[in-house]
Design a protein around this motif. Structure first.
Motif, PDB file in Angstrom:
ATOM      1  N   LEU A   1      45.473  59.240  55.645  1.00 53.10           N
ATOM      2  CA  LEU A   1      44.594  58.283  54.975  1.00 53.10           C
ATOM      3  C   LEU A   1      45.372  56.982  54.756  1.00 53.10           C
ATOM      4  N   PHE A   2      44.692  55.869  54.961  1.00 54.80           N
ATOM      5  CA  PHE A   2      45.330  54.567  54.735  1.00 54.80           C
ATOM      6  C   PHE A   2      44.815  54.030  53.394  1.00 54.80           C
ATOM      7  N   ILE A   3      45.664  54.125  52.393  1.00 59.43           N
ATOM      8  CA  ILE A   3      45.288  53.764  51.015  1.00 59.43           C
ATOM      9  C   ILE A   3      45.973  52.454  50.649  1.00 59.43           C
ATOM     10  N   VAL A   4      45.188  51.469  50.226  1.00 61.03           N
ATOM     11  CA  VAL A   4      45.770  50.170  49.857  1.00 61.03           C
ATOM     12  C   VAL A   4      45.541  49.898  48.369  1.00 61.03           C
ATOM     13  N   PHE A   5      46.568  49.384  47.721  1.00 60.58           N
ATOM     14  CA  PHE A   5      46.436  48.923  46.335  1.00 60.58           C
ATOM     15  C   PHE A   5      46.410  47.401  46.347  1.00 60.58           C
ATOM     16  N   GLU A   6      45.493  46.823  45.591  1.00 59.02           N
ATOM     17  CA  GLU A   6      45.447  45.376  45.444  1.00 59.02           C
ATOM     18  C   GLU A   6      45.354  45.012  43.970  1.00 59.02           C
ATOM     19  N   GLY A   7      45.706  43.777  43.681  1.00 59.22           N
ATOM     20  CA  GLY A   7      45.614  43.303  42.295  1.00 59.22           C
ATOM     21  C   GLY A   7      46.546  42.129  42.091  1.00 59.22           C
ATOM     22  N   LEU A   8      46.470  41.559  40.893  1.00 61.01           N
ATOM     23  CA  LEU A   8      47.321  40.412  40.570  1.00 61.01           C
ATOM     24  C   LEU A   8      48.777  40.835  40.458  1.00 61.01           C
TER      25      LEU A   8
ATOM     26  N   GLU B   1      58.671  33.604  41.087  1.00 60.61           N
ATOM     27  CA  GLU B   1      58.209  33.278  42.440  1.00 60.61           C
ATOM     28  C   GLU B   1      57.028  32.304  42.396  1.00 60.61           C
ATOM     29  N   VAL B   2      56.771  31.675  43.550  1.00 60.69           N
ATOM     30  CA  VAL B   2      55.867  30.517  43.552  1.00 60.69           C
ATOM     31  C   VAL B   2      54.463  30.765  42.981  1.00 60.69           C
ATOM     32  N   TYR B   3      53.901  31.963  43.157  1.00 61.42           N
ATOM     33  CA  TYR B   3      52.523  32.172  42.692  1.00 61.42           C
ATOM     34  C   TYR B   3      52.448  32.724  41.269  1.00 61.42           C
ATOM     35  N   GLU B   4      53.594  32.967  40.650  1.00 58.98           N
ATOM     36  CA  GLU B   4      53.593  33.665  39.365  1.00 58.98           C
ATOM     37  C   GLU B   4      53.425  32.705  38.179  1.00 58.98           C
ATOM     38  N   LYS B   5      52.302  32.013  38.190  1.00 59.66           N
ATOM     39  CA  LYS B   5      51.960  31.093  37.098  1.00 59.66           C
ATOM     40  C   LYS B   5      50.582  31.515  36.617  1.00 59.66           C
TER      41      LYS B   5
END
Ligand code: NYM
Length: 209
Positions: free
Chosen positions: A6-13, A147-151
């Motif tokens: 199974l291909f399980i992906v986690f996403e989130g901030l 890191e650049v997006y961590e605002k």
């Protein structure tokens, strides 16, 4: 025929708890006698990934379009490997994938369809677990890194883009990540268990985006 993984992906901030949930899930699957490995994107270990790492750490300046395509290339460079792992019957638990790719760039103001385009044709995850939590809960978890997006302001835009995009997809489960680590894991586990049962009963072909 061997049952594919199974291909399980986690996403989130950033700071939503994805990485520790991925690790816990891989350990749990292995303890239950299943083959499982963890992957993450960006994969900073490859040559392409090193460019991404330099960009994220502010050591290398790249245009928004160029870094977007490089993030996508980092996924494309490993597609054959992912296909082989799944066909071998190993489950993949992946920390971020193309959904992060699309939303982090669209949060900069780019058209979402343009953002999704380079990833068309990638292996489609069987299940995407989107960890979401109220803004206050996320800011309380030990501070963002450098890191650049961590605002915080940018993260709110990313959250809006995630919510919009993921509501349109047919493989996404919204998980309330504001509970304890253990509570969140129990919810994740129920969904993964069901997907593992489903895949045994359905056709074993890999799907593509
Ligand atoms: N990110 C991640 C993107 O902007 N595009 C992508 O395609 C992917 C996979 O990289 N802030 C961003 C999201 C994160 C950053 O991820 C690094 P991590 O999970 O902190 O290593």
């Amino acid at each position: 025929m061997r049952k594919r993984g199974l291909f399980i992906v986690f996403e989130g901030l950033d700071r939503c708890g994805k990485t520790s949930q991925c690790e816990q899930l891989v350990n749990f699957l292995k303890e239950s006698g299943k083959k499982a490995i963890m992957k993450r994107y960006p994969d900073r270990t490859t040559t392409i990934g090193q460019t991404i790492n330099n960009y994220l750490q502010g050591k290398q300046n790249l245009s928004d379009q160029a870094i977007h395509l490089i993030f996508s290339a980092n996924r494309w460079e490993q597609q054959e490997e992912i296909k082989k792992i799944l066909e071998d019957g190993t489950n993949i638990v992946c920390d971020r994938y193309c959904y992060s790719g699309a939303v982090y760039t669209s949060a900069k103001g780019y058209d979402i369809e343009w953002c999704k385009n380079p990833d068309k044709g990638l292996i489609k995850p069987d299940i995407v677990l989107y960890l979401h939590a109220p803004k206050e809960v996320i800011s309380k978890r030990s501070g963002f890194g450098g890191e650049v997006y961590e605002k915080e302001e940018f993260q709110l835009k990313v959250r809006e883009a995630f919510d919009k995009l993921l509501h349109q997809e047919d493989n996404v489960i919204f998980i309330d990540a504001s509970g304890t680590k253990e509570e969140v894991f129990q919810i994740i586990n129920q969904h993964v268990k069901k997907s593992l049962e489903d895949i045994s009963s359905k056709d074993q072909k890999i799907s593509y985006l």
